[in-house]
Scaffold this motif. Structure first.
Motif, PDB file in Angstrom:
ATOM      1  N   LEU A 245       0.817  -1.117   0.045  1.00  0.00           N
ATOM      2  CA  LEU A 245      -0.053  -0.024   0.085  1.00  0.00           C
ATOM      3  C   LEU A 245       0.955   1.170  -0.004  1.00  0.00           C
ATOM      4  O   LEU A 245       0.348   2.051  -0.723  1.00  0.00           O
ATOM      5  N   LEU A 246       2.017   1.326   0.714  1.00  0.00           N
ATOM      6  CA  LEU A 246       2.720   2.416   1.107  1.00  0.00           C
ATOM      7  C   LEU A 246       3.505   2.458  -0.488  1.00  0.00           C
ATOM      8  O   LEU A 246       3.575   3.790  -0.906  1.00  0.00           O
ATOM      9  N   LYS A 247       4.061   1.460  -1.028  1.00  0.00           N
ATOM     10  CA  LYS A 247       4.681   1.767  -2.484  1.00  0.00           C
ATOM     11  C   LYS A 247       3.540   2.242  -3.418  1.00  0.00           C
ATOM     12  O   LYS A 247       4.216   3.127  -4.223  1.00  0.00           O
ATOM     13  N   LYS A 248       2.480   2.010  -3.149  1.00  0.00           N
ATOM     14  CA  LYS A 248       1.423   2.303  -4.300  1.00  0.00           C
ATOM     15  C   LYS A 248       1.089   4.043  -4.204  1.00  0.00           C
ATOM     16  O   LYS A 248       0.848   4.454  -4.830  1.00  0.00           O
ATOM     17  N   MET A 249       1.238   4.284  -2.742  1.00  0.00           N
ATOM     18  CA  MET A 249       1.176   5.626  -2.341  1.00  0.00           C
ATOM     19  C   MET A 249       2.225   6.758  -3.215  1.00  0.00           C
ATOM     20  O   MET A 249       1.572   7.541  -3.716  1.00  0.00           O
ATOM     21  N   ASN A 250       3.183   6.192  -3.320  1.00  0.00           N
ATOM     22  CA  ASN A 250       4.281   6.976  -3.948  1.00  0.00           C
ATOM     23  C   ASN A 250       5.764   6.204  -4.214  1.00  0.00           C
ATOM     24  O   ASN A 250       6.155   5.397  -3.427  1.00  0.00           O
ATOM     25  N   GLU A 251       5.870   6.039  -5.565  1.00  0.00           N
ATOM     26  CA  GLU A 251       7.035   5.194  -5.902  1.00  0.00           C
ATOM     27  C   GLU A 251       8.232   5.471  -5.264  1.00  0.00           C
ATOM     28  O   GLU A 251       9.219   4.618  -5.404  1.00  0.00           O
ATOM     29  N   HIS A 252       8.493   6.846  -4.716  1.00  0.00           N
ATOM     30  CA  HIS A 252       9.731   7.231  -4.237  1.00  0.00           C
ATOM     31  C   HIS A 252       9.947   6.677  -2.941  1.00  0.00           C
ATOM     32  O   HIS A 252      10.984   7.027  -2.210  1.00  0.00           O
ATOM     33  N   PHE A 253       8.920   6.368  -2.157  1.00  0.00           N
ATOM     34  CA  PHE A 253       9.065   6.087  -0.744  1.00  0.00           C
ATOM     35  C   PHE A 253       9.986   4.837  -0.666  1.00  0.00           C
ATOM     36  O   PHE A 253       9.883   3.939  -1.423  1.00  0.00           O
TER      37      PHE A 253
END
Lengths: 523, 125
Positions: free
Chosen positions: A29-37
């Motif tokens: 979920l976090l990676k989908k929020m932002n690819e740069h995380f």
């Protein structure tokens, strides 16, 4: 929009979750929020701790219930050390309110319930990251500002040190040049004077005239040099003042008398308005003459017609002296600058030479060193008034004659001494006899051979040469006891009041008069 | 054009430009200096010089402030590094610099040493 800005900030997020499927879900979920995380996920307390070692995360998602050690312990650990500022969001299926509260108390910043609702989780993470970014920005700005201020401060300090050094060089230069100039000038002046006085043979009128012009100019040069020397002394606080009892009327008359030939020649009248009797001040005679000379010379220089009026008024505890002229006056905007260094203002009409502009600065310093005040009042085209006040010498001299004589001797003999004055009241019918008795009693108990005791009208004075401060205080106390005991011994039961004061030579005064005044005004 | 790193200095003050020139020369940073007097010139030069360029911006310029210029330069290429170089040490300005995306914020001194430190920091890979 918020996420767009965050793209520049590659946030590091740590997921600590022992349940493998939840762990994967959160990370995804976090990676989908932002690819740069940069998302790291671990399943145990030990791995979580290790994740902090190299590179601390910006945000932690933490399951409260970990297998090897509970999430609470980990939370506690984060918040008690240097990572305490890292936001932690707790993740748990617990619906136990107690645990939630406990988590918040221990520093958790938010709570995500299991089962995880994607939108809810994303919103909470986004809020925390935004706050984190704002906080980081402020910290960055604060740190940069701090660094900048420190650098500027250092630069100021360096510049200041340079300026101080330059100032020192200037002082040394002024000193050397002034001294080197003064000696030959004095010789030149002496030689010319002898020629003018006809000591080396007759001279004709023309020669006499030119030589006199030379003398005037030499005197002017010497005055400038003396002014410069005085100013450099004032700047260093080194100007020395030797105060004595001086009759101000006599002093002023002397100054004015010297100006008479000049003023007569210029057609200026000198008005003199002073009391008939003598009026004493405690002052350095030469220095006050210097002030008067300055003020009268100024008045003379800037007045073409009319008069110069000098008046002295008795104001009770002080004396007010005024030098008033009917000259060109000073513009209101220039008045405050009169007493400041190197501010020669454009009063051009004087036929005399331009001065250094330092006379009034020096006058102000001298008057203030005498605990007096000086100020100026002026109206353009009407005239200028310089007014200064000095404290009067208001000691009954006959009470202190012996003391002043004795102090004068001590000043010649010693580099330093302490003077203790005892006032003793209520000594009964024959105070002088009792005091004489007391004096001999104290004499027997005095410590050093060089110590002096002087009998006064209402008390006794002790002089202790080259004595340490603590010894002076001790002696003062001891003598107090002696006075109390002995005065009872001679049945002086009426002893009402006993007090003493200490003054030191040369710190408190450089002359006998000054020391006595200091002692008496100490009360 | 060589592949050498360019330093784009946007500052209307001649004295400050001279200080930067001297400081950079003395530090031996091995960068080419390019000067601009105002924001518009700064934007044009940044377009020419990208991507091998570090911009040094004064906060006070005739046509826009340094923060706005910083934003514009970051829009041209977000990988261009920007240093806000100012005579005003102020937390509000530092904060503005940060939100505008500046990589560093340093104070003008007579020797330019803080700028050199900032540049060295940015030139490290």
């Amino acid at each position: 929009m918020a996420l767009d800005r965050m793209k520049l900030n590659k946030f590091k997020i740590l997921v600590v979750e022992d349940n493998p499927s939840d762990r994967v879900l959160l990370a995804d979920l976090l990676k989908k929020m932002n690819e740069h995380f940069e998302v790291r996920s671990v399943g145990s307390y030990i791995d979580a701790k290790a994740a902090f070692e190299g590179d601390a995360p910006d945000l932690v998602l933490l399951d409260i219930y970990l297998p090897d050690k509970t999430g609470f312990s980990f939370l506690q650990e984060i918040h008690k050390n240097t990572f305490r500022d890292i936001p932690v969001i707790l993740v748990s299926s617990t619906s136990d309110k107690e645990d939630k509260l406990k988590g918040f108390e221990m520093g958790a910043i938010d709570f995500i319930n299991k089962p995880i609702v994607a939108e809810d989780m994303k919103a909470r993470v986004a809020v925390q990251l935004r706050l984190k970014k704002i906080k980081d920005d402020y910290e960055w700005a604060f740190q940069k500002t701090n660094e900048g201020i420190k650098l500027l401060y250092k630069e100021l300090e360096n510049k200041n040190a340079q300026l101080e050094k330059l100032n020192q060089i200037k002082d040394d230069f002024v000193n050397i040049v002034s001294h080197e100039l003064r000696t030959p000038l004095t010789v030149i002046r002496e030689s010319i004077s002898q020629i003018v006085d006809g000591l080396l043979g007759d001279i004709n009128e023309k020669q006499n005239k030119y030589l006199n012009t030379s003398l005037t100019n030499i005197d002017y040069l010497i005055r400038i040099i003396n002014d410069l020397l005085d100013i450099s002394k004032i700047e260093k606080g080194k100007i020395e003042i030797y105060k004595e009892k001086v009759d101000i009327i006599d002093l002023i008359e002397e100054v004015v008398f010297n100006f008479l030939p000049q003023t007569e020649k210029k057609g200026l009248q000198i008005k003199f308005d002073v009391p008939d009797q003598k009026m004493y001040i405690l002052a350095d005679k030469q220095r006050i003459i210097q002030v008067m000379n300055n003020l009268v010379a100024n008045a003379y220089k800037f007045t073409q017609k009319g008069y110069i009026e000098i008046s002295v008024i008795d104001e009770g505890s002080s004396v007010k002296c005024t030098v008033r002229d009917t000259g060109i006056g000073v513009a209101p905007k220039d008045l405050p600058r009169l007493f400041s260094k190197f501010d020669q203002i454009g009063r051009q009409s004087g036929p005399g030479m331009k001065g250094t502009g330092l006379g009034l600065v020096i006058a102000k310093e001298i008057i203030e060193r005498h605990d007096g005040k000086i100020h100026v009042e002026s109206v353009l085209q009407e005239g200028t008034k310089f007014i200064f006040t000095l404290p009067k010498y208001n000691i009954l001299e006959e009470d202190y004659l012996n003391l002043i004589v004795c102090l004068g001797e001590q000043i010649k003999k010693y580099n330093s001494f302490a003077l203790i004055g005892y006032k003793i009241f209520g000594l009964g019918q024959q105070p002088q006899e009792s005091l004489t008795h007391l004096t001999s009693q104290i004499k027997n108990h005095l410590l050093g051979v060089s110590d002096q005791i002087v009998l006064g009208k209402n008390g006794v004075y002790i002089i202790l040469p080259d004595t340490k401060k603590e010894h002076v205080n001790l002696t003062a106390q001891m003598i107090c006891q002696i006075i109390e005991e002995k005065s009872q011994g001679v049945s002086l039961k009426t002893l009402k009041d006993l007090n003493f004061h200490i003054v030191n030579y040369p710190q408190d005064g450089r002359t006998a008069d000054e020391l006595v005044v200091k002692l008496e005004t100490n009360k | 054009m060589t592949g050498k790193l360019k330093l784009l200095v946007v500052d209307a003050n001649t004295d400050d430009r001279v200080i930067v020139q001297e400081a950079v020369r003395k530090a031996g940073l091995g960068v080419d200096l390019v000067f601009a007097q105002n924001g518009k010139e700064g934007v044009d030069k940044a377009n020419e010089l990208k991507p091998a360029c570090i911009a040094v911006l004064d906060t006070i310029l005739s046509d826009m402030d340094g923060f706005e210029l910083c934003r514009k330069i970051k829009e041209i290429d977000e990988n261009l590094k920007v240093v806000i170089y100012t005579g005003i040490v102020d937390a509000v300005d530092a904060s503005k610099a940060r939100t505008a995306g500046a990589d560093d914020f340093c104070v003008k001194t007579t020797d330019g040493a803080p700028l050199i430190n900032a540049l060295k920091g940015l030139m490290e890979p």
